[in-house]
Design a protein around this motif. Structure first.
Motif, PDB file in Angstrom:
ATOM      1  N   ILE A  73     100.035  67.279  11.901  1.00 33.30           N
ATOM      2  CA  ILE A  73     100.584  66.691  10.883  1.00 33.30           C
ATOM      3  C   ILE A  73     100.168  67.146   9.505  1.00 33.30           C
ATOM      4  O   ILE A  73     100.397  66.671   8.525  1.00 33.30           O
ATOM      5  CB  ILE A  73     100.251  65.107  11.414  1.00 33.30           C
ATOM      6  N   GLY A  74      99.098  68.008   9.524  1.00 29.92           N
ATOM      7  CA  GLY A  74      98.717  68.766   8.343  1.00 29.92           C
ATOM      8  C   GLY A  74      97.711  67.803   7.654  1.00 29.92           C
ATOM      9  O   GLY A  74      97.585  66.771   8.128  1.00 29.92           O
ATOM     10  N   THR A  75      97.123  68.170   6.399  1.00 33.76           N
ATOM     11  CA  THR A  75      96.276  67.343   5.802  1.00 33.76           C
ATOM     12  C   THR A  75      96.743  66.080   5.068  1.00 33.76           C
ATOM     13  O   THR A  75      96.242  65.052   4.837  1.00 33.76           O
ATOM     14  CB  THR A  75      95.502  68.421   4.735  1.00 33.76           C
ATOM     15  N   ASP A  76      98.026  66.316   4.764  1.00 32.65           N
ATOM     16  CA  ASP A  76      98.746  65.034   4.044  1.00 32.65           C
ATOM     17  C   ASP A  76      99.612  64.042   5.091  1.00 32.65           C
ATOM     18  O   ASP A  76      99.950  63.019   4.579  1.00 32.65           O
ATOM     19  CB  ASP A  76      99.636  65.533   2.874  1.00 32.65           C
ATOM     20  N   GLY A  77      99.695  64.582   6.354  1.00 39.12           N
ATOM     21  CA  GLY A  77     100.258  63.541   7.124  1.00 39.12           C
ATOM     22  C   GLY A  77     101.677  63.850   7.211  1.00 39.12           C
ATOM     23  O   GLY A  77     102.535  62.983   8.074  1.00 39.12           O
TER      24      GLY A  77
END
Length: 405
Positions: free
Chosen positions: A38-42
């Motif tokens: 989901i990455g660092t920012d979701g």
């Protein structure tokens, strides 16, 4: 990746158990990777979590294909290392070696060791081969209920069926031989050909081959610089001679002390007591008389030590910029280098500061390349604290040559 997860579900009980326990949940990979997680920012794609959800739906809704049994797994704190590339390569090599050894054993006539299941199967088979035990009847005996319901046929009294015929008390019931029967060797396990495993060995990682650098040959040869006459009327008496070599060293009297160099086609012009304004004057008169020197490829300027007594004002600043402009016009096709000025630590502090400011100004000259001075520990002068010693002159010349190469 979907195929790998499918195989992992069928073969790994821990993975299958964890996936089935969390059925109906949303799977999310908490990773900075925006594709698999989901990455660092979701806002990542979360492809790995979606593949897990699709796998669970596929396995739970499949018909005619029961799920593999999931044995209970005890809680363990054993750490399982990640399946890295090196570990995959090692496991693949071990599997290939095991299969090859099994084929070699089968080819040499040696059989595999018996497993407990094979041993029990062999014991069960040999019990019926004992001659003391009669073989079982070919047809299944009738049960009492079937005997009672059997229709009676007219005529003499029929022979009682085997299930109702009494056993003579005098005839003992045959028992199997208490001694263990001889164990027959188990048939060798059938091995599949190595090609059926479809093992594709991983190619070793190719390291990038860097071309070897050919070492530079520091062949030095003698050189005799041209030392111009020391005069009181430097602006009129000094001229720039004909430049015959593609490399030119131009500066004060210290250049006349150079005796060795590794550069070929080098010309050294030394002017005793030359200042920045003297070099500008002779370049200007030479440019008006002979024009630009288009065949010169590299120029090294070493001038400014004789300007150490001048205060660093706008005057010396304008003189240095004027000299830089005349050098670019006189040698339009050359790479112009300004050699940093070395000085003795025995000079007055005011003169040292003036030389440092000239070096700082030369370092920022446009279209000029700055050659830093040699370390102070390698710099030596005579008793006047101005003129270089002969070894220092050759050391500075080699330092300049390394920057030109």
């Amino acid at each position: 990746m979907a195929e790998i997860l499918d195989l992992t579900f069928d073969q790994c009980a821990q993975f299958r158990r964890n996936l089935l326990i969390n059925a109906g949940s949303k799977f999310t990979l908490l990773s900075s990777d925006t594709f698999w997680g989901i990455g660092t920012d979701g806002n990542g794609l979360n492809i790995y979590g979606k593949l897990l959800s699709e796998l669970l739906v596929k396995k739970t809704s499949s018909r005619g294909r029961p799920l593999p049994p999931t044995p209970p797994i005890e809680e363990s704190h054993h750490y399982t290392p990640p399946l890295t590339r090196q570990r995959k390569q090692r496991l693949l090599q071990d599997t290939t070696k095991t299969v090859k050894d099994a084929h070699a054993n089968q080819a040499s006539g040696r059989t595999n060791q018996e497993t407990p299941a094979m041993r029990s199967l062999t014991d069960t088979t040999t019990m019926h081969t004992d001659t003391s035990v009669p073989p079982p009847p070919s047809r299944r005996p009738l049960s009492p209920s079937r005997c009672a319901s059997a229709p009676s046929s007219p005529g003499p009294s029929p022979t009682p069926p085997p299930c109702l015929s009494p056993t003579p008390p005098s005839s003992p019931i045959p028992r199997p031989n208490p001694s263990p029967p001889p164990r027959t060797p188990a048939a060798p396990t059938r091995l599949f050909p190595l090609e059926c495993l479809n093992i594709i060995p991983l190619e070793p990682r190719q390291r990038r081959q860097h071309p070897r650098r050919t070492p530079m040959t520091n062949t030095t040869h003698s050189i005799k610089p041209r030392r111009h006459a020391k005069t009181h009327n430097k602006f009129v008496d000094w001229t720039l001679p004909t430049i015959t070599e593609p490399i030119l060293f131009l500066g004060s009297s210290n250049l006349s002390r150079i005796s060795k160099t590794s550069l070929g086609n080098l010309q050294i012009e030394s002017y005793p007591g030359a200042k920045v304004e003297h070099i500008s004057s002779l370049l200007k008169r030479d440019l008006e008389t002979n024009g630009p020197h288009v065949n010169t490829k590299k120029v090294v300027l070493n001038v400014g030590i004789n300007n150490r007594t001048q205060s660093f004002t706008s005057t010396i600043l304008s003189l240095v910029k004027k000299m830089a402009s005349l050098v670019n016009k006189s040698f339009p096709n050359a790479d112009v280098h300004f050699a940093g000025i070395n000085y003795s630590k025995h000079l007055p502090q005011k003169q040292q500061d003036a030389v440092d400011k000239i070096n700082s100004l030369a370092r920022n000259l446009p279209k000029f390349k700055f050659i830093p001075p040699i370390p102070p520990s390698e710099f030596q002068t005579g008793t006047d604290n101005i003129h270089w010693t002969a070894p220092t002159a050759d050391r500075i010349s080699a330092h300049w040559a390394s920057h030109l190469n």
